[in-house]
Design a protein around this motif. Structure first.
Motif, short mmCIF file in Angstrom:
data_model
loop_
_atom_site.label_atom_id
_atom_site.label_comp_id
_atom_site.label_asym_id
_atom_site.label_seq_id
_atom_site.Cartn_x
_atom_site.Cartn_y
_atom_site.Cartn_z
N ASP A 222 45.37 43.27 39.33
CA ASP A 222 46.19 43.02 40.50
C ASP A 222 45.82 44.02 41.60
OD1 ASP A 222 47.61 45.46 40.11
OD2 ASP A 222 48.99 44.48 38.73
N ASN A 223 46.54 43.98 42.71
CA ASN A 223 46.15 44.73 43.90
C ASN A 223 46.79 46.11 44.00
OD1 ASN A 223 44.66 42.43 44.79
ND2 ASN A 223 46.58 41.54 45.51
N ALA A 224 47.32 46.64 42.90
CA ALA A 224 47.94 47.96 42.94
C ALA A 224 46.93 49.01 43.41
CB ALA A 224 48.50 48.34 41.57
N PRO A 239 27.18 49.70 39.61
CA PRO A 239 27.17 48.91 40.85
C PRO A 239 26.92 47.42 40.64
CG PRO A 239 25.17 50.23 40.66
CD PRO A 239 26.07 50.68 39.56
N THR A 240 26.43 47.04 39.45
CA THR A 240 26.16 45.62 39.20
C THR A 240 27.39 44.86 38.72
OG1 THR A 240 25.47 46.12 36.92
CG2 THR A 240 23.75 46.10 38.62
N ILE A 241 28.47 45.59 38.44
CA ILE A 241 29.71 44.94 37.98
C ILE A 241 30.71 44.91 39.14
CG2 ILE A 241 31.66 45.06 36.38
CD1 ILE A 241 29.85 46.31 34.33
N PHE A 242 31.25 43.74 39.43
CA PHE A 242 32.22 43.57 40.51
C PHE A 242 33.62 43.92 40.01
CE2 PHE A 242 28.71 40.81 41.58
CZ PHE A 242 28.58 40.96 42.94
N TRP A 243 34.46 44.40 40.92
CA TRP A 243 35.89 44.59 40.66
C TRP A 243 36.64 43.73 41.68
CZ3 TRP A 243 38.00 48.95 37.54
CH2 TRP A 243 39.38 48.87 37.40
N THR A 244 37.27 42.66 41.22
CA THR A 244 37.90 41.70 42.13
C THR A 244 39.42 41.70 41.97
OG1 THR A 244 37.59 39.92 40.53
CG2 THR A 244 35.90 40.20 42.19
N SER A 245 40.10 41.38 43.06
CA SER A 245 41.55 41.31 43.06
C SER A 245 42.02 40.00 42.45
CB SER A 245 42.09 41.44 44.48
OG SER A 245 41.75 42.69 45.04
N CYS A 246 43.18 40.04 41.81
CA CYS A 246 43.76 38.85 41.18
C CYS A 246 44.14 37.84 42.26
CB CYS A 246 44.98 39.25 40.36
SG CYS A 246 45.90 37.85 39.69
N ALA A 247 43.57 36.63 42.16
CA ALA A 247 43.85 35.60 43.15
C ALA A 247 45.30 35.13 43.07
CB ALA A 247 42.90 34.42 42.96
N THR A 248 45.84 35.06 41.87
CA THR A 248 47.24 34.64 41.72
C THR A 248 48.17 35.59 42.45
OG1 THR A 248 46.83 33.60 39.57
CG2 THR A 248 49.09 34.23 40.05
N LEU A 253 51.41 36.81 47.34
CA LEU A 253 51.73 37.65 48.50
C LEU A 253 51.68 36.84 49.79
CD1 LEU A 253 49.77 40.94 47.62
CD2 LEU A 253 52.23 40.57 47.50
N MET A 254 50.71 35.93 49.89
CA MET A 254 50.65 35.05 51.06
C MET A 254 51.92 34.23 51.19
SD MET A 254 46.81 33.46 50.78
CE MET A 254 45.34 34.48 50.62
N LEU A 255 52.30 33.59 50.10
CA LEU A 255 53.47 32.71 50.11
C LEU A 255 54.75 33.49 50.42
CD1 LEU A 255 52.52 30.51 47.04
CD2 LEU A 255 52.75 29.70 49.39
N ASP A 562 62.60 42.72 45.01
CA ASP A 562 61.56 43.59 45.56
C ASP A 562 60.26 42.83 45.64
OD1 ASP A 562 59.95 45.62 46.33
OD2 ASP A 562 59.95 46.68 44.42
N ASP A 563 59.88 42.45 46.86
CA ASP A 563 58.65 41.69 47.05
C ASP A 563 57.56 42.51 47.71
OD1 ASP A 563 59.63 39.42 45.92
OD2 ASP A 563 60.46 38.66 47.81
N THR A 564 57.72 43.84 47.75
CA THR A 564 56.71 44.67 48.41
C THR A 564 55.49 44.80 47.52
OG1 THR A 564 57.70 46.65 47.47
CG2 THR A 564 58.44 45.99 49.66
N GLU A 565 54.37 45.06 48.14
CA GLU A 565 53.13 45.23 47.40
C GLU A 565 53.16 46.53 46.62
OE1 GLU A 565 49.26 44.33 48.95
OE2 GLU A 565 50.17 43.64 50.80
N PRO A 566 52.49 46.57 45.43
CA PRO A 566 52.39 47.81 44.69
C PRO A 566 51.72 48.88 45.53
CG PRO A 566 51.66 45.93 43.38
CD PRO A 566 51.86 45.44 44.78
N GLY A 567 52.27 50.10 45.49
CA GLY A 567 51.70 51.19 46.25
C GLY A 567 52.25 51.29 47.65
N LEU A 568 53.14 50.34 48.06
CA LEU A 568 53.74 50.38 49.39
C LEU A 568 55.25 50.32 49.25
CD1 LEU A 568 51.45 47.81 51.23
CD2 LEU A 568 51.25 50.30 51.26
N ASP A 569 55.97 51.01 50.14
CA ASP A 569 57.42 50.89 50.11
C ASP A 569 57.85 49.73 50.97
OD1 ASP A 569 57.22 51.65 52.73
OD2 ASP A 569 57.94 53.72 52.41
#
Length: 636
Positions: A222-224, A239-248, A253-255, A562-569
């Motif tokens: 997730d995006n924490a 560097p050859t391995i990607f770290w991607t954010s969870c699309a779900t 968060l968009m919705l 609580d719908d705030t993003e992890p790491g943000l108040d």
């Protein structure tokens, strides 16, 4: 002399009776004996004295009045019901879920017990928790070798998440995703450790080494903020391995952000107030179910916003029934129609503007919900589709809002802001070499009719990686890269679903389980379920869930959300490290406090639990095709 003669006669009779019965545990010998010890085929019925040919099999058919070879009579039924009675008693006393007896493993256990016969002994507690658990772990590992081969051929994704158990112990897990499904790798208790970026990186690094560096294409979390910090550390070493954010998580968060836009938030708040009022009282709830033919307006979803969408959809589908309810004589006679909240509910349901607002919300949310369905299921790798589907969703939202920039600009800005640096990586964009032109121009194998026909239907059964394996021979480098990327997931939600297995095993009665034993139990149960997944119904709706905790703020008043993003108040300011990195459950399934709710004027009938009726599993993707919502559908 006479007594000795009688004794001798009894001895002979007893000996004869023993010889006239075969040495067998077959139930048939309780009702028949051999006529002659030398004629093993002739059996005499002890109930009627009739002599039959055909051995014990025939005597059982005779007792059950069955002609032919099908034994399905009184004896079989009596003994079968006796066994079922013991099984049911065990389930009732041990509180075992009834669906557990539908598993193949239970049926195999019954068959093995029957073949063993009388005298079988059950395993001891020690054998179950140690000896046989270790054997089962080894057996499951052996069965997962086919997954390891898939990891080598098409690559895989590492996923990790954290959870707090009933004893407030923090547990982190590692899962591996490939085209064959999700495999639980291991878990680790980390109650005494802070979930820093370095700590998460080391745990992920361990998983990469276990799976094989050459087999791992990406890590999905997730995006924490601590996860994003770990991604930087991984990029420096690998560097050859990607770290991607969870699309779900990102789409949720968009919705949520779109739902906070005043003109949509107003409709959501009105709908929420309506459902809270109806579910707060037994009388209004029973009245609603009467008018809707026992169908609920509240429907649990796999995520908090999926639930909001499903409930709005449910309200729209039951618009006629709800209007009929609030216009009925039963409503007029109900005491709750006179209170303030009852009048507000009546005004909401009879308002044309409210229903137009519901339609507008659904038309705006539906394109993103369709993408959410795509990325939040395990049936098909979604990496190759998520970016294109989001671009398509943006165009559909513009069209739903009459292509007027002032209507859709704020929504498109939210989508693009959440996508940036999360869902626009090279894996999502898949920008490749000059071989891509061969694919676009349909040169070589790409242009053959069999290749074109093979990809006409893009459903859950279509495996795009296999398509490239079969028809990508004209561009070998592109084929190799495409097969790896198109075998990847874009979401870590499957890893988060693993916590339901932890919760089933780590109940209040079993909260003394050691972390190692808990890890082994989850490893066996989660991966055994994976192996049986191909037998399950693939038509189950992905967005419909069973976690009632996510619906509480739609049926209980004054719950904090609580719908705030992890790491943000709440003001989107950075939180202190120790505060942001507290042991947590998945950011996707935020927990709710179970506040007590006392319904107005009906405290003696307080509703503590709601049992949701079946409302079907179909999720409609298009709304209001025949309704014009105008340039400014909802006034803020």
């Amino acid at each position: 002399m006479a007594s000795s003669s009688v004794s001798a006669t009894q001895s002979v009779g007893s000996s004869e009776a023993t010889t006239l019965k075969r040495r067998s545990n077959d139930v048939g010998w309780e009702y028949g004996i051999l006529v002659d010890g030398k004629k093993l085929d002739e059996v005499k019925c002890l109930l009627c004295g009739k002599v039959l040919s055909g051995g014990v099999h025939r005597i059982k058919e005779h007792i059950a009045h069955i002609q032919g070879n099908r034994i399905d009579g009184a004896i079989w039924k009596e003994r079968s019901n006796k066994v079922k009675g013991y099984i049911c008693r065990c389930a009732y006393e041990a509180a075992i879920p009834f669906h557990a007896f539908e598993k193949d493993s239970f049926k195999m256990m019954l068959e093995a017990t029957a073949q063993f016969g009388p005298g079988v002994e059950s395993p001891s507690r020690y054998e179950m928790s140690e000896t046989f658990l270790k054997k089962e772990v080894d057996k499951v590992k052996e069965s997962l070798k086919i997954h390891e081969e898939e990891w080598k051929q098409n690559g895989c994704s590492i996923m990790t998440d954290a959870w707090t158990d009933r004893k407030r112990r923090s547990v982190m897990n590692l899962c591996v995703n490939s085209t064959l499904g999700i495999v639980f790798l291991t878990s680790k208790e980390c109650s005494l450790d802070s979930h820093t970026s370095e700590y998460i990186y080391e745990f992920v690094e361990y998983g990469i080494e276990q799976v094989g560096v050459e087999n791992v294409v990406q890590v999905v979390t997730d995006n924490a903020s601590n996860n994003m910090g770990a991604s930087k550390l991984l990029k420096e070493k690998r560097p050859t391995i990607f770290w991607t954010s969870c699309a779900t998580h990102t789409i949720n968060l968009m919705l949520q952000s779109i739902g906070n836009i005043p003109r949509y938030k107003k409709v959501l708040d009105q709908a929420k107030a309506l459902t809270i009022f109806i579910y707060a009282h037994h009388k209004t709830l029973a009245m609603m179910r009467t008018f809707t033919n026992k169908r609920d307006i509240v429907r649990p979803g796999v995520t908090r916003f999926a639930f909001s969408f499903l409930t709005l959809q449910s309200l729209a589908e039951k618009k006629i029934e709800l209007r009929a309810m609030f216009s009925s004589n039963e409503w007029e006679a109900c005491k709750f129609s006179k209170i303030a909240k009852g009048k507000v509910a009546h005004t909401t349901v009879t308002s044309l503007g409210f229903w137009q607002g519901v339609t507008a919300c659904l038309k705006v949310f539906a394109p993103l919900v369709r993408v959410l369905r795509l990325v939040d299921c395990d049936s098909k790798p979604s990496m190759g589709f998520v970016y294109g589907e989001l671009m398509r969703a943006k165009e559909e939202i513009k069209h739903a809002l009459s292509d007027v920039p002032r209507n859709y600009k704020s929504i498109i800005d939210i989508i693009e802001e959440k996508m940036k640096d999360r869902l626009d990586s090279p894996l999502h964009l898949m920008i490749l070499s000059e071989e891509l032109s061969k694919y676009k121009k349909k040169e070589g194998m790409f242009g053959r009719s069999i290749a074109i026909k093979a990809c006409e239907v893009n459903d859950d059964n279509f495996n795009l990686a296999n398509w490239w394996s079969n028809f990508g021979t004209s561009a070998l480098l592109l084929r190799r890269i495409a097969m790896k990327i198109l075998s990847l997931t874009s979401s870590s939600s499957g890893c988060e679903r693993n916590w339901s297995t932890f919760e089933e095993i780590h109940t209040k009665k079993r909260n003394r389980l050691e972390s190692n034993r808990l890890n082994n139990l989850v490893f066996v149960q989660f991966n055994a379920t994976l192996m049986n997944k191909s037998k399950q119904d693939k038509n189950i709706e992905k967005l419909v869930g069973s976690d009632a905790s996510l619906v509480q703020d739609w049926i209980v008043e004054n719950l904090e959300n609580d719908d705030t993003e992890p790491g943000l108040d709440c003001n989107n300011n950075a939180m202190e490290v120790d505060e942001a990195l507290q042991p947590r459950r998945s950011a996707r399934l935020g927990d709710l406090d179970e506040d007590n709710f006392e319904s107005e004027g009906e405290s003696e009938e307080e509703i503590n639990e709601v049992e949701f009726e079946d409302d079907g599993l179909h999720v409609i993707e298009q709304y209001g095709q025949y309704e014009e919502i105008g340039n400014d559908p909802i006034q803020s």
